[in-house]
Write a protein that holds these residues in place. Sequence first.
Motif, mmCIF file in Angstrom:
data_model
loop_
_atom_site.group_PDB
_atom_site.id
_atom_site.type_symbol
_atom_site.label_atom_id
_atom_site.label_comp_id
_atom_site.label_asym_id
_atom_site.label_seq_id
_atom_site.Cartn_x
_atom_site.Cartn_y
_atom_site.Cartn_z
ATOM 1 N N THR A 48 0.862 -1.176 0.000
ATOM 2 C CA THR A 48 0.000 0.000 0.000
ATOM 3 C C THR A 48 0.896 1.222 0.000
ATOM 4 O OG1 THR A 48 -1.688 -1.187 1.230
ATOM 5 C CG2 THR A 48 -1.843 1.206 1.207
ATOM 6 N N LEU A 49 0.696 2.101 -0.985
ATOM 7 C CA LEU A 49 1.519 3.295 -1.126
ATOM 8 C C LEU A 49 0.637 4.527 -1.240
ATOM 9 C CD1 LEU A 49 4.017 2.050 -3.863
ATOM 10 C CD2 LEU A 49 4.432 2.150 -1.416
ATOM 11 N N LYS A 50 1.112 5.646 -0.703
ATOM 12 C CA LYS A 50 0.449 6.928 -0.888
ATOM 13 C C LYS A 50 1.174 7.632 -2.022
ATOM 14 C CE LYS A 50 -1.016 9.241 2.724
ATOM 15 N NZ LYS A 50 -1.133 10.171 3.853
ATOM 16 N N VAL A 51 0.530 7.678 -3.195
ATOM 17 C CA VAL A 51 1.187 8.199 -4.392
ATOM 18 C C VAL A 51 0.364 9.321 -5.021
ATOM 19 C CG1 VAL A 51 2.395 6.060 -4.933
ATOM 20 C CG2 VAL A 51 0.135 6.418 -5.839
ATOM 21 N N SER A 52 1.045 10.198 -5.727
ATOM 22 C CA SER A 52 0.370 11.274 -6.453
ATOM 23 C C SER A 52 -0.256 10.700 -7.713
ATOM 24 C CB SER A 52 1.357 12.387 -6.807
ATOM 25 O OG SER A 52 2.363 11.891 -7.647
ATOM 26 N N THR A 53 -1.210 11.426 -8.268
ATOM 27 C CA THR A 53 -1.884 10.945 -9.469
ATOM 28 C C THR A 53 -0.934 10.931 -10.662
ATOM 29 O OG1 THR A 53 -2.760 13.160 -9.776
ATOM 30 C CG2 THR A 53 -4.197 11.562 -8.736
ATOM 31 N N SER A 54 0.042 11.816 -10.675
ATOM 32 C CA SER A 54 1.033 11.778 -11.758
ATOM 33 C C SER A 54 1.886 10.517 -11.659
ATOM 34 C CB SER A 54 1.903 13.029 -11.742
ATOM 35 O OG SER A 54 2.612 13.130 -10.534
#
Length: 80
Positions: A48-54
């Motif tokens: 599980t990662l918190k990533v930006s939409t880019s």
Amino acid sequence: MSRICVLTGKKSLKGHSVSHSNVKTNRRFYPNLQEKRFFIPELDKWVTLKVSTSALRTINKKGLYPYVREIEKKEGIKIL
């Protein structure tokens, strides 16, 4: 939890809200972060990662594992 993308390092910026009378008050511009669960077949596990939409767009283009390996090689840090 901090509002920083794990892969790209994007974080919030500081700026001003400007009213009609041109009064400036401080505000924050937050990055568009999504908490997403990915399966990595090379490692045979879920992360599980918190990533930006880019970063999500880049993951869709290149794949998660190759993209992470590229970042680790460039930055010299271990992500997974």
